[in-house]
Write a protein that holds these residues in place. Sequence first.
Motif, mmCIF file in Angstrom:
data_model
loop_
_atom_site.group_PDB
_atom_site.id
_atom_site.type_symbol
_atom_site.label_atom_id
_atom_site.label_comp_id
_atom_site.label_asym_id
_atom_site.label_seq_id
_atom_site.Cartn_x
_atom_site.Cartn_y
_atom_site.Cartn_z
ATOM 1 N N ALA A 171 0.805 -1.221 0.000
ATOM 2 C CA ALA A 171 0.000 0.000 0.000
ATOM 3 C C ALA A 171 0.837 1.269 0.000
ATOM 4 O O ALA A 171 0.435 2.293 -0.558
ATOM 5 C CB ALA A 171 -0.922 0.007 1.215
ATOM 6 N N THR A 172 2.023 1.221 0.626
ATOM 7 C CA THR A 172 2.813 2.446 0.798
ATOM 8 C C THR A 172 4.143 2.441 0.070
ATOM 9 O O THR A 172 4.772 3.499 -0.085
ATOM 10 C CB THR A 172 3.098 2.685 2.299
ATOM 11 O OG1 THR A 172 3.986 1.664 2.782
ATOM 12 C CG2 THR A 172 1.804 2.655 3.112
ATOM 13 N N GLY A 173 4.603 1.237 -0.356
ATOM 14 C CA GLY A 173 5.910 1.146 -0.968
ATOM 15 C C GLY A 173 7.044 1.287 0.026
ATOM 16 O O GLY A 173 8.212 1.425 -0.343
ATOM 17 N N LYS A 174 6.683 1.235 1.304
ATOM 18 C CA LYS A 174 7.659 1.430 2.380
ATOM 19 C C LYS A 174 7.538 0.283 3.369
ATOM 20 O O LYS A 174 6.432 -0.074 3.776
ATOM 21 C CB LYS A 174 7.349 2.769 3.073
ATOM 22 C CG LYS A 174 8.306 3.207 4.148
ATOM 23 C CD LYS A 174 7.874 4.598 4.617
ATOM 24 C CE LYS A 174 8.704 5.084 5.785
ATOM 25 N NZ LYS A 174 8.263 6.425 6.247
ATOM 26 N N PRO A 175 8.650 -0.345 3.776
ATOM 27 C CA PRO A 175 8.564 -1.476 4.706
ATOM 28 C C PRO A 175 7.934 -1.089 6.041
ATOM 29 O O PRO A 175 8.098 0.050 6.513
ATOM 30 C CB PRO A 175 10.024 -1.880 4.905
ATOM 31 C CG PRO A 175 10.754 -1.332 3.734
ATOM 32 C CD PRO A 175 10.044 -0.062 3.381
ATOM 33 N N LEU A 176 7.242 -2.036 6.650
ATOM 34 C CA LEU A 176 6.650 -1.803 7.966
ATOM 35 C C LEU A 176 7.722 -1.410 8.980
ATOM 36 O O LEU A 176 7.497 -0.550 9.836
ATOM 37 C CB LEU A 176 5.924 -3.074 8.433
ATOM 38 C CG LEU A 176 5.294 -3.026 9.831
ATOM 39 C CD1 LEU A 176 4.238 -1.936 9.914
ATOM 40 C CD2 LEU A 176 4.693 -4.388 10.175
ATOM 41 N N SER A 177 8.900 -2.021 8.887
ATOM 42 C CA SER A 177 9.983 -1.712 9.815
ATOM 43 C C SER A 177 10.392 -0.245 9.732
ATOM 44 O O SER A 177 10.734 0.381 10.741
ATOM 45 C CB SER A 177 11.193 -2.613 9.554
ATOM 46 O OG SER A 177 11.608 -2.506 8.200
ATOM 47 N N ALA A 178 10.348 0.318 8.541
ATOM 48 C CA ALA A 178 10.703 1.734 8.371
ATOM 49 C C ALA A 178 9.649 2.631 9.007
ATOM 50 O O ALA A 178 9.968 3.644 9.641
ATOM 51 C CB ALA A 178 10.844 2.064 6.885
ATOM 52 N N TRP A 179 8.379 2.261 8.843
ATOM 53 C CA TRP A 179 7.305 3.023 9.490
ATOM 54 C C TRP A 179 7.469 2.978 11.006
ATOM 55 O O TRP A 179 7.308 3.991 11.691
ATOM 56 C CB TRP A 179 5.939 2.442 9.119
ATOM 57 C CG TRP A 179 5.452 2.797 7.743
ATOM 58 C CD1 TRP A 179 5.474 2.019 6.625
ATOM 59 C CD2 TRP A 179 4.863 4.042 7.349
ATOM 60 N NE1 TRP A 179 4.941 2.696 5.555
ATOM 61 C CE2 TRP A 179 4.552 3.932 5.970
ATOM 62 C CE3 TRP A 179 4.566 5.223 8.018
ATOM 63 C CZ2 TRP A 179 3.963 4.975 5.264
ATOM 64 C CZ3 TRP A 179 3.969 6.273 7.317
ATOM 65 C CH2 TRP A 179 3.678 6.143 5.946
ATOM 66 N N GLN A 180 7.782 1.810 11.529
ATOM 67 C CA GLN A 180 7.878 1.653 12.979
ATOM 68 C C GLN A 180 9.039 2.437 13.568
ATOM 69 O O GLN A 180 8.980 2.875 14.721
ATOM 70 C CB GLN A 180 7.990 0.167 13.331
ATOM 71 C CG GLN A 180 6.696 -0.588 13.059
ATOM 72 C CD GLN A 180 6.836 -2.085 13.223
ATOM 73 O OE1 GLN A 180 7.929 -2.646 13.088
ATOM 74 N NE2 GLN A 180 5.733 -2.757 13.506
ATOM 75 N N GLN A 181 10.087 2.627 12.802
ATOM 76 C CA GLN A 181 11.227 3.408 13.282
ATOM 77 C C GLN A 181 10.864 4.876 13.464
ATOM 78 O O GLN A 181 11.518 5.598 14.213
ATOM 79 C CB GLN A 181 12.399 3.280 12.314
ATOM 80 C CG GLN A 181 13.104 1.931 12.390
ATOM 81 C CD GLN A 181 14.172 1.771 11.323
ATOM 82 O OE1 GLN A 181 14.397 2.675 10.517
ATOM 83 N NE2 GLN A 181 14.830 0.628 11.315
ATOM 84 N N ALA A 182 9.798 5.296 12.785
ATOM 85 C CA ALA A 182 9.365 6.694 12.873
ATOM 86 C C ALA A 182 8.243 6.874 13.891
ATOM 87 O O ALA A 182 7.499 7.844 13.844
ATOM 88 C CB ALA A 182 8.899 7.166 11.496
ATOM 89 N N ALA A 183 8.129 5.945 14.829
ATOM 90 C CA ALA A 183 7.047 5.988 15.820
ATOM 91 C C ALA A 183 7.084 7.273 16.649
ATOM 92 O O ALA A 183 8.138 7.857 16.882
ATOM 93 C CB ALA A 183 7.146 4.777 16.751
ATOM 94 N N GLN A 184 5.901 7.699 17.094
ATOM 95 C CA GLN A 184 5.773 8.894 17.908
ATOM 96 C C GLN A 184 6.168 8.573 19.353
ATOM 97 O O GLN A 184 6.469 7.443 19.692
ATOM 98 C CB GLN A 184 4.326 9.392 17.849
ATOM 99 C CG GLN A 184 3.852 9.691 16.435
ATOM 100 C CD GLN A 184 2.352 9.865 16.361
ATOM 101 O OE1 GLN A 184 1.644 9.662 17.336
ATOM 102 N NE2 GLN A 184 1.858 10.237 15.198
ATOM 103 N N LYS A 185 6.160 9.593 20.196
ATOM 104 C CA LYS A 185 6.473 9.391 21.607
ATOM 105 C C LYS A 185 5.448 8.453 22.238
ATOM 106 O O LYS A 185 4.268 8.484 21.909
ATOM 107 C CB LYS A 185 6.471 10.735 22.338
ATOM 108 C CG LYS A 185 7.674 11.614 22.022
ATOM 109 C CD LYS A 185 7.641 12.894 22.842
ATOM 110 C CE LYS A 185 8.867 13.751 22.533
ATOM 111 N NZ LYS A 185 8.845 15.023 23.312
#
Length: 310
Positions: A171-185
């Motif tokens: 859906a995003t072309g971006k790995p889930l691991s990359a999204w998780q690294q950008a997690a909020q506080k």
Amino acid sequence: MNPKRAILIAGPTASGKSEVALQVAKKIGGVIINADSMQVYEGLDILTAKPGAGVRAMVPHHLYGVKKADEAFSVADWLVLASAAAECAWTARKTPIFVGGTGLYFKALLDGLVEIPKVPKEIRRHLRRKMETEGVAALYQTLKEKDPVTADRLDANDRQRILRALEVYEATGKPLSAWQQAAQKGFLNGAEVLKICLEVDREDLEKKIRARFQGMVSKGAPEEVKTLAARNLSPDLPIMKAIGVRPLLRHLNEEITLEETIELVVIESRQYAKRQRTWFKGQFTGWTFLPAGVGVAREILSLAKKTFRD
């Protein structure tokens, strides 16, 4: 005094977490919040080792049996409910005690979650068809190519999480691991937090696992699974993957003896505990690891006095 305090008690299956949390909660007037992904579902009260009615009457318990067995329930869903329960505890000037063995729940609580864009239905349908036609091994191999970081931390047979990771990538072309690294506080950012992970000797843990499951059988776990099976739920639902369900189903179908069932559940539980220990050791930076057993509740209370400023 910081009014926002929390105690986190994690540990492998059968390590006695719930009893320890109860002892601590009774001493400090705490509120217990479930952090176990199977105990959030209704049913299987015995097999998932939910605290009984008598125990739950001693101190407030939250998030036990709050979702129907056929409902989806994500880490994000848990975080919403757990955060609300903690806020209620703080309003009542009580300390929330999060207890369970689901590492991702604790991770989300401390580090936060990133808001991943919704996955279009057509992508979900496409990947589910691929899962049915090609099997979990083929999709796991695809995930290893697209998102090796996520693939390495997932069980190769975890259909639900493999699908989720592939859905996000498609859906995003971006790995889930990359999204998780950008997690909020995390929700507990700014709070005073005592983080405890219980440890159990491997031989002792196997004895505890065996004794606990034998007790579950005598209390009615097979009948619970029989009731669950009568609902004809999808085998891919999380509740159908709870430890002990599949071996007990085989026993109820007269495929294996009760003794064989017990052995399979002990093996299944031991393997799960090993995965938990590996995950905790790799992810729980800054946690205090304590040997489970007599006296550990007193040790936690002592640490709480040092951690929480008056």
